[in-house]
Design a protein around this motif. Structure first.
Motif, PDB file in Angstrom:
ATOM      1  N   LEU A 105       0.820  -1.249  -0.076  1.00  0.00           N
ATOM      2  CA  LEU A 105       0.036  -0.035   0.033  1.00  0.00           C
ATOM      3  C   LEU A 105       0.904   1.253   0.034  1.00  0.00           C
ATOM      4  N   VAL A 106       2.033   1.184   0.730  1.00  0.00           N
ATOM      5  CA  VAL A 106       2.710   2.271   0.894  1.00  0.00           C
ATOM      6  C   VAL A 106       3.446   2.512  -0.506  1.00  0.00           C
ATOM      7  N   VAL A 107       3.778   1.666  -1.378  1.00  0.00           N
ATOM      8  CA  VAL A 107       4.552   1.691  -2.687  1.00  0.00           C
ATOM      9  C   VAL A 107       3.416   2.245  -3.693  1.00  0.00           C
ATOM     10  N   PHE A 108       2.370   1.738  -3.527  1.00  0.00           N
ATOM     11  CA  PHE A 108       1.188   2.029  -4.387  1.00  0.00           C
ATOM     12  C   PHE A 108       0.807   3.679  -4.466  1.00  0.00           C
ATOM     13  N   THR A 109       0.540   3.943  -3.040  1.00  0.00           N
ATOM     14  CA  THR A 109       0.238   5.328  -2.929  1.00  0.00           C
ATOM     15  C   THR A 109       1.202   6.388  -3.077  1.00  0.00           C
ATOM     16  N   ALA A 110       2.781   5.845  -2.952  1.00  0.00           N
ATOM     17  CA  ALA A 110       3.663   6.886  -3.423  1.00  0.00           C
ATOM     18  C   ALA A 110       3.707   6.756  -4.989  1.00  0.00           C
ATOM     19  N   HIS A 153      11.822  11.133 -15.127  1.00  0.00           N
ATOM     20  CA  HIS A 153      12.346  10.128 -15.763  1.00  0.00           C
ATOM     21  C   HIS A 153      12.263   8.709 -15.271  1.00  0.00           C
ATOM     22  N   PRO A 154      11.920   7.649 -16.133  1.00  0.00           N
ATOM     23  CA  PRO A 154      11.628   6.356 -15.627  1.00  0.00           C
ATOM     24  C   PRO A 154      12.625   5.829 -14.636  1.00  0.00           C
ATOM     25  N   VAL A 155      14.125   6.232 -15.109  1.00  0.00           N
ATOM     26  CA  VAL A 155      15.042   5.446 -14.070  1.00  0.00           C
ATOM     27  C   VAL A 155      15.014   6.367 -12.581  1.00  0.00           C
ATOM     28  N   ILE A 156      14.905   7.713 -12.718  1.00  0.00           N
ATOM     29  CA  ILE A 156      14.566   8.330 -11.323  1.00  0.00           C
ATOM     30  C   ILE A 156      13.483   7.940 -10.544  1.00  0.00           C
ATOM     31  N   GLY A 157      12.399   7.844 -11.596  1.00  0.00           N
ATOM     32  CA  GLY A 157      11.102   7.356 -10.893  1.00  0.00           C
ATOM     33  C   GLY A 157      11.100   6.094 -10.233  1.00  0.00           C
ATOM     34  N   PHE A 158      11.853   5.050 -10.836  1.00  0.00           N
ATOM     35  CA  PHE A 158      12.111   3.713 -10.276  1.00  0.00           C
ATOM     36  C   PHE A 158      12.834   3.923  -8.907  1.00  0.00           C
ATOM     37  N   THR A 159      13.853   4.499  -9.072  1.00  0.00           N
ATOM     38  CA  THR A 159      14.797   4.788  -7.847  1.00  0.00           C
ATOM     39  C   THR A 159      14.020   5.544  -6.713  1.00  0.00           C
ATOM     40  N   ALA A 160      13.198   6.586  -7.228  1.00  0.00           N
ATOM     41  CA  ALA A 160      12.425   6.894  -5.904  1.00  0.00           C
ATOM     42  C   ALA A 160      11.385   5.974  -5.334  1.00  0.00           C
ATOM     43  N   ILE A 161      10.775   4.947  -6.214  1.00  0.00           N
ATOM     44  CA  ILE A 161       9.913   3.994  -5.600  1.00  0.00           C
ATOM     45  C   ILE A 161      10.694   3.066  -4.898  1.00  0.00           C
ATOM     46  N   LEU A 162      11.949   2.545  -5.262  1.00  0.00           N
ATOM     47  CA  LEU A 162      12.793   1.691  -4.632  1.00  0.00           C
ATOM     48  C   LEU A 162      13.141   2.339  -3.295  1.00  0.00           C
ATOM     49  N   CYS A 163      13.479   3.735  -3.258  1.00  0.00           N
ATOM     50  CA  CYS A 163      14.085   4.181  -1.823  1.00  0.00           C
ATOM     51  C   CYS A 163      12.963   4.064  -0.767  1.00  0.00           C
ATOM     52  N   LEU A 214       3.004  11.979  -0.581  1.00  0.00           N
ATOM     53  CA  LEU A 214       3.850  13.384  -0.636  1.00  0.00           C
ATOM     54  C   LEU A 214       5.225  13.279  -0.980  1.00  0.00           C
ATOM     55  N   ILE A 215       5.794  12.223  -0.641  1.00  0.00           N
ATOM     56  CA  ILE A 215       7.261  11.789  -1.076  1.00  0.00           C
ATOM     57  C   ILE A 215       7.140  11.428  -2.508  1.00  0.00           C
ATOM     58  N   GLY A 216       6.132  10.775  -3.142  1.00  0.00           N
ATOM     59  CA  GLY A 216       6.136  10.360  -4.616  1.00  0.00           C
ATOM     60  C   GLY A 216       6.061  11.801  -5.456  1.00  0.00           C
ATOM     61  N   TRP A 217       5.190  12.909  -4.991  1.00  0.00           N
ATOM     62  CA  TRP A 217       4.968  13.904  -5.669  1.00  0.00           C
ATOM     63  C   TRP A 217       6.210  14.838  -5.655  1.00  0.00           C
ATOM     64  N   ALA A 218       6.763  14.883  -4.547  1.00  0.00           N
ATOM     65  CA  ALA A 218       7.978  15.723  -4.281  1.00  0.00           C
ATOM     66  C   ALA A 218       9.318  14.975  -5.103  1.00  0.00           C
ATOM     67  N   ALA A 219       9.147  13.699  -5.351  1.00  0.00           N
ATOM     68  CA  ALA A 219      10.335  13.191  -6.108  1.00  0.00           C
ATOM     69  C   ALA A 219      10.340  13.638  -7.635  1.00  0.00           C
ATOM     70  N   ALA A 220       8.917  13.660  -7.998  1.00  0.00           N
ATOM     71  CA  ALA A 220       8.514  14.296  -9.564  1.00  0.00           C
ATOM     72  C   ALA A 220       8.797  15.840  -9.523  1.00  0.00           C
ATOM     73  N   THR A 221       8.101  16.709  -8.651  1.00  0.00           N
ATOM     74  CA  THR A 221       8.236  17.854  -9.091  1.00  0.00           C
ATOM     75  C   THR A 221       9.329  18.658  -8.301  1.00  0.00           C
ATOM     76  N   GLY A 222       9.810  18.081  -7.231  1.00  0.00           N
ATOM     77  CA  GLY A 222      10.652  18.957  -6.259  1.00  0.00           C
ATOM     78  C   GLY A 222      10.049  19.820  -5.459  1.00  0.00           C
ATOM     79  N   ASP A 223       8.660  19.941  -5.333  1.00  0.00           N
ATOM     80  CA  ASP A 223       7.941  20.641  -4.266  1.00  0.00           C
ATOM     81  C   ASP A 223       6.902  20.153  -3.818  1.00  0.00           C
TER      82      ASP A 223
END
Length: 300
Positions: A27-32, A44-54, A157-166
């Motif tokens: 559920l954590v990964v899905f909502t992120a 970017h797919p690689v950055i997005g994958f890294t963010a979800i992994l983290c 919140l983290i997923g959004w910040a990973a994509a936008t920086g804000d």
């Protein structure tokens, strides 16, 4: 002549996986991921994958540290007694090292590969879950899950910040949705595992205040949760697909919460209202967040 004490069998990969609470992590990964995909800018797919992994690694670290600290409590509860630590398959020190190492790696990688803001929020989420919820709130107050619910609300919140920086209003509303969803979700569970919490000495609301008060609180907290869930549509932050899905699913959630709130009988059956609410509440978040992503990509 001394009798040799049998040594503890070394933990295997399944025990370390169990420490991460994989079902919760889903559920954590899905909502992120939904928070990331619903953001107004592509990542970017690689950055997005890294963010979800983290985020997944950080959630696993928080779960491991929670089980390290609560090993004695887990041993006293039927539904957690077979976890690696109370089950005697792992030393507590190993769980501590695993959790600290995994969490540190996740935060550092997020900061280096994604952005500093998402890494800071990720670190806060781990510390909040372990120190504020697990160590401070859970053993001391029946409001533990109310304040502690913030720990599970950080992923979008983290997923959004990973994509936008804000961070803007939309991810804050997603945070509030999970934050306000958490009390009725966990109190519904607590109503049918109340004995477990009582045996472990955990002051969950049904143990301290009784069933009637707990049921009332479930009904009360569902109201602001419903507002947070539907709000993105009238505020123009989401479109009609999200609006229809959020209104329909939230209305059903509200109906189940109402049935729990007014239930007074202690009779047991195969699927009591609180069990229905607990099971649907999990599906509810999946559906609402999925609708947000569909809405974003279809109407973009």
């Amino acid at each position: 002549m001394s009798i040799a004490t049998p040594l503890m069998a070394p933990a295997d990969w399944r025990d370390f996986l169990a420490l991460t609470k994989p079902r919760v992590m889903t559920l954590v990964v899905f909502t992120a991921l939904c928070g990331m995909l619903a953001a107004p800018v592509p990542i970017h797919p690689v950055i997005g994958f890294t963010a979800i992994l983290c985020i997944a690694l950080a959630a696993g670290a928080a779960g491991a540290l929670n089980q390290w600290y609560e090993a004695d409590i887990d041993a006293a509860m039927r539904r957690t007694a077979k976890r690696p630590l109370p089950g005697g398959r792992m030393e507590r020190q190993a769980a501590l090292h695993f959790g600290v190492g995994l969490g540190s790696f996740a935060v550092i990688l997020m900061g280096l590969a994604v952005n500093v803001l998402s890494a800071v929020i990720l670190a806060i989420s781990i510390l909040f879950y372990v120190l504020v919820y697990t160590v401070w709130l859970k053993p001391r107050t029946p409001q533990n899950i109310v304040i502690g619910g913030a720990a599970g609300a950080f992923p979008p919140l983290i997923g959004w910040a990973a994509a936008t920086g804000d961070v803007t209003l939309m991810p804050v509303l997603l945070f509030m949705l999970i934050f306000l969803w958490t009390p009725p979700h966990f109190w519904a569970l607590a109503l049918f595992v109340e004995t477990d919490y009582a045996n472990a000495g955990v002051p969950m609301l049904p143990v301290v205040a009784g069933e009637v008060v707990t049921r009332q609180h479930i009904g009360i907290y569902t109201i602001p949760m419903a507002i947070a869930a539907v709000a993105p549509w009238p505020l123009g932050l989401a479109g009609v697909i999200y609006g229809i899905v959020s209104v329909a699913t939230t209305a059903y959630f509200g109906w189940l919460a109402y049935r729990v709130a007014v239930r007074r009988t202690g009779a047991e059956d195969k699927m009591t209202p609180e069990k229905r609410l607990f099971k649907f509440s999990i599906l509810y978040l999946f559906v609402v967040f999925a609708a947000l992503v569909v809405d974003r990509w279809v109407l973009a």
